[in-house]
Structure formats: structure tokens, C-alpha cells
Design a protein around this motif. Sequence first.
Motif, mmCIF file in Angstrom:
data_model
loop_
_atom_site.group_PDB
_atom_site.id
_atom_site.type_symbol
_atom_site.label_atom_id
_atom_site.label_comp_id
_atom_site.label_asym_id
_atom_site.label_seq_id
_atom_site.Cartn_x
_atom_site.Cartn_y
_atom_site.Cartn_z
ATOM 1 N N THR A 58 4.733 -53.758 -53.304
ATOM 2 C CA THR A 58 6.056 -53.259 -52.905
ATOM 3 C C THR A 58 6.229 -53.452 -51.401
ATOM 4 O O THR A 58 5.261 -53.702 -50.685
ATOM 5 C CB THR A 58 6.218 -51.766 -53.274
ATOM 6 O OG1 THR A 58 5.335 -50.986 -52.466
ATOM 7 C CG2 THR A 58 5.923 -51.512 -54.745
ATOM 8 N N ASN A 62 9.764 -51.848 -59.557
ATOM 9 C CA ASN A 62 9.113 -50.663 -58.982
ATOM 10 C C ASN A 62 9.745 -49.376 -59.490
ATOM 11 O O ASN A 62 9.755 -48.380 -58.800
ATOM 12 C CB ASN A 62 9.209 -50.748 -57.452
ATOM 13 C CG ASN A 62 8.404 -49.668 -56.755
ATOM 14 O OD1 ASN A 62 7.418 -49.199 -57.295
ATOM 15 N ND2 ASN A 62 8.842 -49.282 -55.561
ATOM 16 N N GLY A 87 14.151 -53.377 -52.719
ATOM 17 C CA GLY A 87 14.534 -52.395 -53.737
ATOM 18 C C GLY A 87 14.746 -52.986 -55.117
ATOM 19 O O GLY A 87 14.923 -52.258 -56.093
ATOM 20 N N HIS A 131 17.291 -43.808 -48.045
ATOM 21 C CA HIS A 131 16.732 -44.537 -49.184
ATOM 22 C C HIS A 131 17.433 -44.166 -50.485
ATOM 23 O O HIS A 131 17.577 -45.003 -51.377
ATOM 24 C CB HIS A 131 15.225 -44.304 -49.290
ATOM 25 C CG HIS A 131 14.549 -45.379 -50.076
ATOM 26 N ND1 HIS A 131 14.441 -46.672 -49.619
ATOM 27 C CD2 HIS A 131 14.009 -45.389 -51.310
ATOM 28 C CE1 HIS A 131 13.839 -47.410 -50.537
ATOM 29 N NE2 HIS A 131 13.567 -46.649 -51.579
ATOM 30 N N ARG A 147 9.733 -45.729 -53.887
ATOM 31 C CA ARG A 147 9.299 -45.163 -55.145
ATOM 32 C C ARG A 147 7.839 -45.490 -55.447
ATOM 33 O O ARG A 147 7.314 -45.135 -56.486
ATOM 34 C CB ARG A 147 10.143 -45.772 -56.276
ATOM 35 C CG ARG A 147 11.620 -45.410 -56.228
ATOM 36 C CD ARG A 147 12.465 -46.293 -57.112
ATOM 37 N NE ARG A 147 12.573 -47.633 -56.546
ATOM 38 C CZ ARG A 147 13.169 -48.662 -57.166
ATOM 39 N NH1 ARG A 147 13.661 -48.498 -58.374
ATOM 40 N NH2 ARG A 147 13.236 -49.852 -56.590
ATOM 41 N N ALA A 148 7.172 -46.263 -54.558
ATOM 42 C CA ALA A 148 5.884 -46.844 -54.951
ATOM 43 C C ALA A 148 4.845 -45.816 -55.356
ATOM 44 O O ALA A 148 4.160 -45.985 -56.373
ATOM 45 C CB ALA A 148 5.344 -47.728 -53.826
ATOM 46 N N ASN A 156 6.875 -51.458 -48.820
ATOM 47 C CA ASN A 156 6.257 -50.542 -47.847
ATOM 48 C C ASN A 156 5.035 -49.796 -48.396
ATOM 49 O O ASN A 156 4.044 -49.623 -47.689
ATOM 50 C CB ASN A 156 7.295 -49.496 -47.397
ATOM 51 C CG ASN A 156 8.559 -50.145 -46.878
ATOM 52 O OD1 ASN A 156 8.576 -50.687 -45.792
ATOM 53 N ND2 ASN A 156 9.629 -50.119 -47.673
ATOM 54 N N ASP A 179 4.878 -42.700 -50.732
ATOM 55 C CA ASP A 179 6.137 -43.440 -50.732
ATOM 56 C C ASP A 179 6.934 -42.881 -51.908
ATOM 57 O O ASP A 179 6.956 -43.445 -52.989
ATOM 58 C CB ASP A 179 5.862 -44.939 -50.918
ATOM 59 C CG ASP A 179 7.128 -45.755 -50.809
ATOM 60 O OD1 ASP A 179 8.181 -45.185 -50.467
ATOM 61 O OD2 ASP A 179 7.076 -46.960 -51.079
HETATM 62 O O1 3SL Z 1 8.967 -50.114 -50.192
HETATM 63 C C1 3SL Z 1 8.416 -49.711 -51.190
HETATM 64 O O2 3SL Z 1 7.207 -49.643 -51.299
HETATM 65 C C2 3SL Z 1 9.291 -49.345 -52.359
HETATM 66 O O3 3SL Z 1 8.849 -48.148 -52.924
HETATM 67 C C3 3SL Z 1 10.739 -49.364 -52.014
HETATM 68 S S1 3SL Z 1 11.813 -49.203 -53.365
HETATM 69 O O4 3SL Z 1 11.964 -47.827 -53.739
HETATM 70 O O5 3SL Z 1 11.324 -49.962 -54.496
HETATM 71 O O6 3SL Z 1 13.109 -49.715 -52.903
#
Ligand code: 3SL
Length: 236
Positions: A103, A82, A72, A202, A30-31, A105, A27
Motif C-alpha cells: 500500500t 486495500n 486509494g 483521508h 486502511r492498511a 503508506n 494506518d
Molecule cells: O496508504 C496506505 O497504506 C493505504 O492504507 C491508503 S488507502 O486507504 O488504501 O487509500
Amino acid sequence: MPKVDICFSPELLPLYDLRGKVAVIVDILRASSTIVTALGEGVTHVFPVASLDECTAYGQEHGCMTAAEREGLPAPGFDLGNSPFGFLDAARPVRGRALTISTTNGTAALRRSLAAEAVVVGSFLNLEAVAAFARQQQRDVLVVCAGWKGQFCLEDTVFGGALAERLAPDFDVRSSDATLAGLHLWQQGKKDLSAYLLQSAHVRRLNSLEASKDFEFCLRVDAYANVLPVWQEDRL
Ligand code: 3SL
């Protein structure tokens, strides 16, 4: 010869057999980039959880830092959101502390991939560490793209292409159309990844949340080339 495949979304996971494979959870925004940064900056362990309630409960039970994001934005009531920059703030040292994170996703995709033989977290920041692990394992690799709410995300698939390029020719990167697509996208974008991915949904979402510096940070290929988050029992 082991093969590299790319699952474009966690919603497609029921179509794949994870047994015996290395699952690379990605991901980029950003995760997975944030988890790699946290470990690279000295966090001892990461406990990824799917729900905010689990994150709160885990933090209380284990006395660890909590990080959570929804839509987000940092979810209210947690120590951090995140952003990888949350782990680079000299005013809030993270070295030696454990972290639980939820997070939208990324952490959910990880929890859904635990049937694999090995589960690692991949990002551009630790691309070489993931490639080295795959070479050492000599198993089929499935790149599990976290996507966004079940939908395809360009940056995760581009990462799949970058990994496939690193693993060729010792891995079969030609027998899956998904991997071929990832390779084509990576080859299109790699000269100027930032300009290429600027088009992605994104990135537009993050820019509207004033998180554009996170985007540039997450594209630094091999900035944490020795950091490999590997799932062991209940943690990375
Ligand atoms: O969805 C997720 O896991 C995040 O990484 C999304 S965000 O970048 O924090 O919006």
C-alpha cells in the motif's frame, strides 16, 4: 516505567531510536485495519512489501494472494485492493491462504520500522490485542503513524491516544507532547469516533472513491480483539 510515544509520520522516524522498543504500525485507513481483518478472517500469513514489483514477484514466487493499492484505488493486476471487505467476500474465501500486500503508506511504514525489538500492526479493530502485547512486553512503545505521503493523519494519531489511554497508568503517557496530543484528540473524538473522524482528509478521500463503508468498518473498536499481527522474520 515504560513510555508511550507517537511518531506522527514515517518521515520523522530518523528522529527516533527504535532499538529495544515495541513499534506499533498504524494506518487506520486502511492498511493496518485491512491486515488485521485478513488475519482475523483466516489468512495464514501476511507479507507486507513496499513496492508493486515486489508484491507481484512475491505472489508469483510463493503462490499467494496479492493485494495492492495506489492513490486509494486497487492497483491493476492484483487479486485484491486495500479494502477490508475484500477479505469478507464469501465468493472469494481467504481462509488458509497467505497474502502479500503493498500500500502507499502503511506497508512502507512497516518496512521502515524493522529496527524495533518487536513490530506489531495496530488498528481500532485489534486495540486490546496490541495493548495486551505491550503490557506483556514491558518495553517502551512507539506508535508509528503511516500518515499520508509523509503528512500527518488525524485517525492514526487518535489511535495512538486510544492506545495510550489503555496503557495508562502502567505506562508513562505524559512525558511526550506527541502522546499528550494523541490523548487529547482521542478524548475529543471517542464518544462518536465516526462523526469526529468524518472531518479528516483521508475520509474525504475515501468518500470520493466510494469507499465510505470501509471507514465505518475500520472504526469498530476491538472487533478483532484477539488478532495480533507480529513481525517474525519476513512476515506477519
Ligand atoms: O496508504 C496506505 O497504506 C493505504 O492504507 C491508503 S488507502 O486507504 O488504501 O487509500
